[in-house]
Design an enzyme around this catalytic site. Sequence first.
Site, PDB file in Angstrom:
ATOM      1  N   GLU A 196      42.279 -33.277 -22.661  1.00  0.00           N
ATOM      2  CA  GLU A 196      42.293 -32.139 -21.736  1.00  0.00           C
ATOM      3  C   GLU A 196      40.879 -31.607 -21.515  1.00  0.00           C
ATOM      4  O   GLU A 196      39.981 -31.797 -22.345  1.00  0.00           O
ATOM      5  CB  GLU A 196      43.129 -30.995 -22.337  1.00  0.00           C
ATOM      6  CG  GLU A 196      44.604 -31.323 -22.531  1.00  0.00           C
ATOM      7  CD  GLU A 196      45.434 -30.102 -22.912  1.00  0.00           C
ATOM      8  OE1 GLU A 196      45.017 -29.340 -23.801  1.00  0.00           O
ATOM      9  OE2 GLU A 196      46.511 -29.907 -22.315  1.00  0.00           O
TER      10      GLU A 196
ATOM     11  N   ASN B 179      44.540 -18.012 -21.980  1.00  0.00           N
ATOM     12  CA  ASN B 179      44.005 -19.187 -22.676  1.00  0.00           C
ATOM     13  C   ASN B 179      42.715 -19.649 -22.034  1.00  0.00           C
ATOM     14  O   ASN B 179      41.750 -18.860 -22.058  1.00  0.00           O
ATOM     15  CB  ASN B 179      45.066 -20.271 -22.930  1.00  0.00           C
ATOM     16  CG  ASN B 179      45.841 -20.771 -21.751  1.00  0.00           C
ATOM     17  OD1 ASN B 179      46.485 -20.005 -21.048  1.00  0.00           O
ATOM     18  ND2 ASN B 179      45.809 -22.056 -21.528  1.00  0.00           N
ATOM     19  N   ASP B 180      42.629 -20.827 -21.463  1.00  0.00           N
ATOM     20  CA  ASP B 180      41.331 -21.421 -21.130  1.00  0.00           C
ATOM     21  C   ASP B 180      40.459 -20.569 -20.198  1.00  0.00           C
ATOM     22  O   ASP B 180      40.965 -20.019 -19.223  1.00  0.00           O
ATOM     23  CB  ASP B 180      41.522 -22.742 -20.383  1.00  0.00           C
ATOM     24  CG  ASP B 180      42.541 -23.660 -21.008  1.00  0.00           C
ATOM     25  OD1 ASP B 180      43.049 -23.352 -22.090  1.00  0.00           O
ATOM     26  OD2 ASP B 180      42.818 -24.704 -20.392  1.00  0.00           O
TER      27      ASP B 180
ATOM     28  N   GLN C 250      42.931 -18.682 -17.584  1.00  0.00           N
ATOM     29  CA  GLN C 250      44.367 -18.932 -17.610  1.00  0.00           C
ATOM     30  C   GLN C 250      45.040 -17.674 -18.144  1.00  0.00           C
ATOM     31  O   GLN C 250      44.719 -17.204 -19.247  1.00  0.00           O
ATOM     32  CB  GLN C 250      44.683 -20.121 -18.527  1.00  0.00           C
ATOM     33  CG  GLN C 250      44.292 -21.455 -17.945  1.00  0.00           C
ATOM     34  CD  GLN C 250      45.224 -21.866 -16.814  1.00  0.00           C
ATOM     35  OE1 GLN C 250      46.326 -22.289 -17.049  1.00  0.00           O
ATOM     36  NE2 GLN C 250      44.768 -21.721 -15.571  1.00  0.00           N
TER      37      GLN C 250
ATOM     38  N   LEU D 191      49.303 -13.257 -22.185  1.00  0.00           N
ATOM     39  CA  LEU D 191      48.584 -14.337 -22.872  1.00  0.00           C
ATOM     40  C   LEU D 191      47.443 -14.864 -22.022  1.00  0.00           C
ATOM     41  O   LEU D 191      47.612 -15.113 -20.835  1.00  0.00           O
ATOM     42  CB  LEU D 191      49.562 -15.480 -23.179  1.00  0.00           C
ATOM     43  CG  LEU D 191      49.003 -16.744 -23.831  1.00  0.00           C
ATOM     44  CD1 LEU D 191      50.059 -17.381 -24.738  1.00  0.00           C
ATOM     45  CD2 LEU D 191      48.538 -17.783 -22.807  1.00  0.00           C
TER      46      LEU D 191
ATOM     47  N   SER E 155      44.212 -25.165 -15.355  1.00  0.00           N
ATOM     48  CA  SER E 155      42.756 -24.984 -15.475  1.00  0.00           C
ATOM     49  C   SER E 155      41.955 -25.754 -14.441  1.00  0.00           C
ATOM     50  O   SER E 155      42.408 -26.762 -13.906  1.00  0.00           O
ATOM     51  CB  SER E 155      42.312 -25.423 -16.865  1.00  0.00           C
ATOM     52  OG  SER E 155      42.694 -24.439 -17.784  1.00  0.00           O
TER      53      SER E 155
HETATM   54  C1  FRU Z   1      44.449 -26.394 -22.281  1.00  0.00           C
HETATM   55  C2  FRU Z   1      45.514 -26.501 -21.208  1.00  0.00           C
HETATM   56  C3  FRU Z   1      45.025 -27.252 -20.000  1.00  0.00           C
HETATM   57  C4  FRU Z   1      45.912 -26.719 -18.913  1.00  0.00           C
HETATM   58  C5  FRU Z   1      46.057 -25.273 -19.316  1.00  0.00           C
HETATM   59  C6  FRU Z   1      47.371 -24.649 -18.967  1.00  0.00           C
HETATM   60  O1  FRU Z   1      44.651 -25.315 -23.132  1.00  0.00           O
HETATM   61  O2  FRU Z   1      46.686 -27.110 -21.732  1.00  0.00           O
HETATM   62  O3  FRU Z   1      45.053 -28.649 -20.104  1.00  0.00           O
HETATM   63  O4  FRU Z   1      45.336 -26.858 -17.656  1.00  0.00           O
HETATM   64  O5  FRU Z   1      45.871 -25.227 -20.710  1.00  0.00           O
HETATM   65  O6  FRU Z   1      47.360 -23.280 -19.268  1.00  0.00           O
END
Ligand code: FRU
Length: 464
Positions: free
Chosen positions: A216, A38-39, A55, A36, A99
Amino acid sequence: MSHTSHLPAISQAVMRSSGPADDHYPHWHHAPLTGLMNDPNGFIQFAGQYHLFYQWNPLACDHTFKCWGHWSSLDLIHWRHEPIALLPDEEYDRNGCYSGSAVEQDGILKLCYTGNVKFADGSRTAWQCIAMQNADSTFSKQGPVLPLPEGYTGHVRDPKVWRHNDRWYMVLGAQDLQHCGKVLLFSSGDLQQWNFHGEIAGHGLNSLEDVGYMWECPDLFPLDNKHVLICCPQGLPRESHRFLNTYPVVWTQGHFDYANTAFEHGPLHELDSGFEFYAPQTMLSEDGRRLLVGWMGVPDGEEMQQPTCEHGWLHQMTCLRELSWRNGTLYQHPLRELTSLRGEAHHWQGNTLPLAPTELSFDIAPGSEMMLDFAGALTLAVNGNGIQLTRQSLLSDEIHHRYWNGAVRSLQILIDRSSVEIFINDGEGVMSSRFFPSYPGQLTFSGATPVAFRCWPLQPCMLE
Ligand code: FRU
């Protein structure tokens, strides 16, 4: 567990990865080889190269074990996989290297990230941490530089750090003890000792009320003699046509006063009104452009139902975008270098095209109605009110919509194997969405005929 003990499992997962063989794996967007993503994190131009960290849980399609993955590029178009930059292997980041951003300090690339620590009773704490790049491009952690500030829950994270004159500044996303979302401001002379300057945005500031329980991934930057704050408020009330995703992304424009470390700003606007867009991050390129990349996903919605999980990978980034301030608002435009991905223009007439990585660009006569059907997996309807995107839930028969309201004059549509980004009126609005068609599939037009229609196949560009 030590840093090195996870590496064999990660390299096995990467070697076993069948992601790129999946029909839905992007041809020209960033995506994880396995697991996975993400950010976007640590987006920076440093020593002649661009870096984009992310991430990444390389071990599973879930939100545990967050590492920082790493790509680099010389031209923003061709990217290379770099060795994993950060693993959650210290007491202070044991539940995730969350992040953050990257800066250059004295010629050295430094990463500023959140060490997330969870306790058995369900509570958590967060440390803001620094890591530095070694000569061999690996990273060494330098440890925490900031504990949880007083007056906030354990939800304080996502340092975005920048330099102004002789000081470093940092914004953090936070939740106060009343469970209201806030953006906190700090400054430092050396990235080690940080002074707290207070809250610059969130509930109770600049006439905002009830704007969610946690903010966030804040990003504050100058644009055209103003300042723009981008942020991801969780718990922002839904409106009939705005803020419909589980968590939306907003921007607000104002004036940041360095002398008083205060930010006066206007109302919140939605940054992207598609189904998938979250946690964007910007950087200033050496040629003066404010570039943005976002995660084309949203947490806590239907993400785990996406069919790519069965192929061992989940999520992709948006295309890189350039920001500008025009006609009193924020515009997003696809990175200009992306035109180099265009193959020979198609001379197309008719109402169907094979669904494939493609860029479409056309004008629309005022008030006309038109529909694009993406192989039955998503429809885009244009009418006198604006745009409506429609798709079925991945969990049930429910039909979901997203909207952009306004007069539509032109569309630029960037299609990949399972994503579409719709730039409206040269970037006045954007809608980013995933969709999961069966291949081969058709893109079908109906209604009014597009004017000045142009269409290019998009070459795969990405990762080696
Ligand atoms: C946003 C978030 C951030 C955090 C990260 C963890 O998608 O929740 O706030 O740092 O993803 O993966």
